[in-house]
Design a protein around this motif. Structure first.
Motif, short mmCIF file in Angstrom:
data_model
loop_
_atom_site.label_atom_id
_atom_site.label_comp_id
_atom_site.label_asym_id
_atom_site.label_seq_id
_atom_site.Cartn_x
_atom_site.Cartn_y
_atom_site.Cartn_z
N VAL A 80 1.68 -1.52 -26.23
CA VAL A 80 1.12 -1.88 -24.93
C VAL A 80 0.62 -0.62 -24.23
CG1 VAL A 80 1.61 -2.90 -22.68
CG2 VAL A 80 2.64 -3.87 -24.75
N GLY A 81 -0.60 -0.71 -23.72
CA GLY A 81 -1.23 0.44 -23.08
C GLY A 81 -0.95 0.52 -21.59
N GLU A 82 -1.71 1.36 -20.93
CA GLU A 82 -1.53 1.63 -19.50
C GLU A 82 -1.87 0.39 -18.67
OE1 GLU A 82 -3.11 4.84 -16.12
OE2 GLU A 82 -3.77 4.96 -18.22
N ALA A 83 -1.12 0.17 -17.62
CA ALA A 83 -1.35 -0.99 -16.75
C ALA A 83 -2.61 -0.80 -15.92
CB ALA A 83 -0.14 -1.20 -15.84
N VAL A 84 -3.25 -1.92 -15.56
CA VAL A 84 -4.42 -1.91 -14.70
C VAL A 84 -4.13 -2.76 -13.46
CG1 VAL A 84 -6.05 -1.56 -16.57
CG2 VAL A 84 -5.42 -3.88 -15.94
N GLU A 85 -4.74 -2.40 -12.34
CA GLU A 85 -4.57 -3.17 -11.12
C GLU A 85 -5.70 -4.18 -10.99
OE1 GLU A 85 -4.22 -0.68 -7.68
OE2 GLU A 85 -2.03 -0.81 -7.75
N LEU A 86 -5.35 -5.42 -10.69
CA LEU A 86 -6.32 -6.49 -10.55
C LEU A 86 -6.18 -7.13 -9.17
CD1 LEU A 86 -5.98 -8.22 -14.04
CD2 LEU A 86 -7.71 -6.58 -13.33
N PRO A 87 -7.30 -7.53 -8.57
CA PRO A 87 -7.23 -8.17 -7.25
C PRO A 87 -6.76 -9.61 -7.37
CG PRO A 87 -9.51 -8.10 -8.00
CD PRO A 87 -8.70 -7.35 -9.01
N GLY A 88 -6.13 -10.09 -6.32
CA GLY A 88 -5.66 -11.47 -6.30
C GLY A 88 -5.24 -11.88 -4.91
N VAL A 89 -4.68 -13.07 -4.82
CA VAL A 89 -4.18 -13.62 -3.56
C VAL A 89 -2.82 -14.26 -3.84
CG1 VAL A 89 -6.48 -14.03 -2.60
CG2 VAL A 89 -5.37 -15.84 -3.94
N PHE A 90 -2.10 -14.58 -2.76
CA PHE A 90 -0.83 -15.28 -2.89
C PHE A 90 -1.06 -16.76 -2.60
CE2 PHE A 90 1.02 -11.02 -1.79
CZ PHE A 90 1.62 -10.81 -3.03
N GLN A 91 -0.85 -17.58 -3.62
CA GLN A 91 -0.97 -19.03 -3.45
C GLN A 91 0.31 -19.55 -2.79
OE1 GLN A 91 -0.32 -21.83 -6.78
NE2 GLN A 91 -2.53 -22.21 -6.66
N ALA A 92 0.16 -20.47 -1.83
CA ALA A 92 1.31 -20.95 -1.06
C ALA A 92 1.46 -22.46 -1.12
CB ALA A 92 1.17 -20.50 0.40
N ASN A 93 1.00 -23.09 -2.20
CA ASN A 93 1.03 -24.55 -2.29
C ASN A 93 2.45 -25.13 -2.32
OD1 ASN A 93 -1.71 -24.39 -2.42
ND2 ASN A 93 -1.89 -24.90 -4.58
N ASN A 94 3.37 -24.44 -2.98
CA ASN A 94 4.69 -25.00 -3.25
C ASN A 94 5.80 -24.41 -2.38
OD1 ASN A 94 3.64 -26.62 -5.39
ND2 ASN A 94 3.61 -24.79 -6.68
N GLY A 95 5.43 -23.73 -1.32
CA GLY A 95 6.44 -23.20 -0.42
C GLY A 95 6.93 -21.81 -0.78
N ASP A 123 -2.70 -13.35 5.39
CA ASP A 123 -2.51 -11.90 5.45
C ASP A 123 -1.51 -11.50 4.37
OD1 ASP A 123 -2.18 -9.26 6.04
OD2 ASP A 123 -1.69 -9.52 8.15
N SER A 124 -2.01 -10.95 3.27
CA SER A 124 -1.15 -10.63 2.13
C SER A 124 -0.19 -9.49 2.42
CB SER A 124 -2.02 -10.26 0.92
OG SER A 124 -2.83 -9.13 1.21
N SER A 125 -0.48 -8.67 3.46
CA SER A 125 0.42 -7.56 3.78
C SER A 125 1.77 -8.05 4.31
CB SER A 125 -0.24 -6.64 4.80
OG SER A 125 -0.43 -7.31 6.04
N LYS A 126 1.83 -9.31 4.72
CA LYS A 126 3.08 -9.87 5.24
C LYS A 126 3.83 -10.68 4.19
CE LYS A 126 1.20 -10.24 9.93
NZ LYS A 126 0.90 -11.15 11.06
N CYS A 127 3.47 -10.48 2.95
CA CYS A 127 4.05 -11.33 1.89
C CYS A 127 4.28 -10.50 0.63
CB CYS A 127 3.09 -12.48 1.60
SG CYS A 127 3.70 -13.70 0.44
N ARG A 128 5.13 -11.03 -0.25
CA ARG A 128 5.34 -10.43 -1.56
C ARG A 128 5.54 -11.55 -2.57
NH1 ARG A 128 10.26 -9.72 1.06
NH2 ARG A 128 12.04 -10.69 -0.03
N GLU A 129 5.46 -11.21 -3.84
CA GLU A 129 5.56 -12.19 -4.92
C GLU A 129 6.90 -12.95 -4.84
OE1 GLU A 129 4.42 -13.96 -8.74
OE2 GLU A 129 3.30 -12.81 -7.27
N SER A 130 6.82 -14.28 -4.99
CA SER A 130 7.97 -15.19 -5.04
C SER A 130 8.69 -15.34 -3.71
CB SER A 130 8.99 -14.74 -6.10
OG SER A 130 8.37 -14.68 -7.38
N MET A 131 8.14 -14.85 -2.63
CA MET A 131 8.78 -15.01 -1.31
C MET A 131 8.72 -16.48 -0.88
SD MET A 131 7.71 -13.27 2.33
CE MET A 131 8.29 -11.65 1.87
#
Length: 495
Positions: free
Chosen positions: A432-447, A483-491
């Motif tokens: 596995v090589g070096e990680a890359v950063e990809l743009p995205g959003v936080f989906q909030a459909n399921n709470g 506002d993604s700055s107020k959130c993190r993954e799996s919150m």
């Protein structure tokens, strides 16, 4: 008559009281248990509510950008000003009239009056001119006032000399056109301005008063241009355009323009829009507001504040394990030696990471076309330096992957390349090589917050346009965190 024994009666009463007390104690215990359960549930819900982050969400809908592609530019034309031979001349051509080279523009007043008396139409011509002006005038097109004033100059209308012989006309003093073109009486002082003048901020504006009363302008070519100063960011937005549809904001009509890029010695960027039609509509406008209709894909319009980034590694589809596993995408991970080589005694582990997207790479053409697929896997599942092992035995497997596409009749076709049966060690393992950063959003459909990758088509300071149909991406009517700055993954989230 026999009397009952009082001691026996008292014993019966005591037993009845004990049974009643037992029933009351049981009912009381059940009530305490129910109340305790309700209290625990209430406390639990309070804790859950307190742990949830209250965030604002945004519903994903189709849209487009382009409001920032509105400009005001300077019109550049081939223009020639023609003055009357003397102050006592009258004009015999009307505004917006197309004339040929050598056509009569001005005629001395005495000869014009003589022609008018012979023709018997001066009042009729004057009346028609006034009537045409009254019916055509509008506040949005007020430049007709200038042409009407010219027609009425010196108390007479533009004389109609059509139908008269050249010999009859040329007995008087005449001024003729030096070229073909369209006539207008609007003189703004920018005649002769070039794109170079605009770029070097030297649009030497001559005073319109330098030309005597009655001067007309002849625009000799249907080819004309609009020079627009642009910012570096707008250059990036429009760099791929060679032709564009341009909407004129004065009347919302559109023309197709060829695009040419210019750069001044001072480092300024300029856009030259070259037109071959529409000249007569904007003949009397020098500073023109336009909007460039940039052709763009259909996409979803989302706020820029919703964008975030996450780190991923790319894993080739050739190392996907297709046989002996349940539905999903699986890879075989093995231990690595300190030097990064595969460990001979390592125990392989079949992992099923979350796939956040994929990239398709196509090389070659025709029969030599090679199609390779790479999956984006979170660094929480795989990281740089991890080693994956390919399936050693290639078996024909048919079916569909998660995207609904045919996975291929065998692993060789899935990878888009032909492999020999005897694979080298390099082909058997993948580091596995070096990680890359990809743009995205936080989906909030399921709470709760779930990262979804997006592909950005275009953006401005407020909105962003992302591509539809992105693999494992967002779809219409999804709810995303504003506002993604107020959130993190799996919150855990609550609106």
């Amino acid at each position: 008559m026999l009397l009952s024994d009082p001691s026996k009666e008292q014993g019966k009463l005591k037993k009845a009281r004990k049974k009643s007390d037992t029933r009351r104690a049981g009912a009381s215990g059940i009530g305490i248990l129910v109340f305790g359960a309700i209290l625990c549930y209430a406390v639990f819900m309070l804790l859950i509510g307190a742990s949830r982050r209250h965030v604002e969400t945004y519903e994903v809908v189709p849209g487009s950008l382009g409001s920032d592609l509105t400009f005001t530019g300077v019109a550049i034309r081939e223009e020639t000003c023609v003055e009357p031979a003397d102050h006592d001349s009258v004009r015999v051509v009307r505004d917006n009239e197309k004339i040929a080279k050598g056509s009569i523009l001005f005629l001395d007043r005495q000869k014009a009056a003589e022609i008018a008396r012979e023709d018997g139409r001066p009042e009729e011509t004057l009346g028609k001119s006034a009537e045409a002006f009254l019916f055509s005038f509008s506040e949005q097109n007020f430049n007709t006032v200038y042409s009407f004033r010219q027609e009425m100059a010196a108390g007479g209308a533009v004389y109609d000399v059509s139908g008269l012989s050249d010999d009859m006309i040329r007995t008087g003093s005449v001024t003729t056109s030096p070229c073909d073109g369209i006539v207008t009486s609007v003189i703004d002082g920018y005649e002769g301005t070039t794109a170079s003048d605009v770029m070097h901020d030297g649009t030497a504006r001559a005073s319109a008063s330098e030309h005597p009363e009655g001067t007309v302008k002849i625009v000799s070519s249907e080819e004309w241009s609009v020079v627009i100063p642009v910012t570096d960011r707008q250059v990036l937005q429009l760099a791929d355009l060679r032709r564009a549809r341009v909407t004129f904001l004065s009347d919302l009509l559109s023309e197709t323009a060829a695009i040419k890029w210019l750069r001044s010695d001072e480092g300024g960027n300029y856009l030259l829009l070259q037109f071959s039609s529409g000249l007569i509509r904007y003949l009397n406008e020098r500073f023109i507001a336009v909007r460039i209709e940039k052709s763009e894909e259909d996409g979803y319009k989302i706020p820029v504040t919703a964008l975030t980034k996450a780190s991923f590694v790319e894993i080739p589809d050739t190392f996907r394990h297709l046989s002996g596993a349940e539905s999903g995408i699986h890879f075989m991970k093995i231990a690595a030696n300190p030097d990064g080589s595969p460990a001979a005694d390592g125990i392989p582990t079949l992992i099923s990471p979350t796939i956040y997207g994929r990239r398709v790479e196509v090389t070659g053409s025709g029969e030599d076309t090679v199609r390779k697929i790479f999956y984006y896997v979170s660094t929480a599942d795989l990281r740089e330096g991890d080693i994956l092992q390919r399936e050693e035995k290639k078996e024909e497997i048919s079916g569909q992957d998660e995207s609904g596409e045919d996975t291929a009749s065998n692993a060789d076709e899935n990878s888009g390349s032909d492999e020999a049966e005897d694979e080298s060690e390099e082909d058997l393992y993948f580091t596995v090589g070096e990680a890359v950063e990809l743009p995205g959003v936080f989906q909030a459909n399921n709470g709760y917050a779930l990262f979804r990758r997006v592909e950005i088509i275009d953006e401005n300071d407020i909105w962003c346009l992302v591509r539809k149909g992105t693999y494992c991406g967002i779809v219409q009517h999804d709810f995303i965190v504003y506002d993604s700055s107020k959130c993190r993954e799996s919150m855990i989230l609550t609106q």
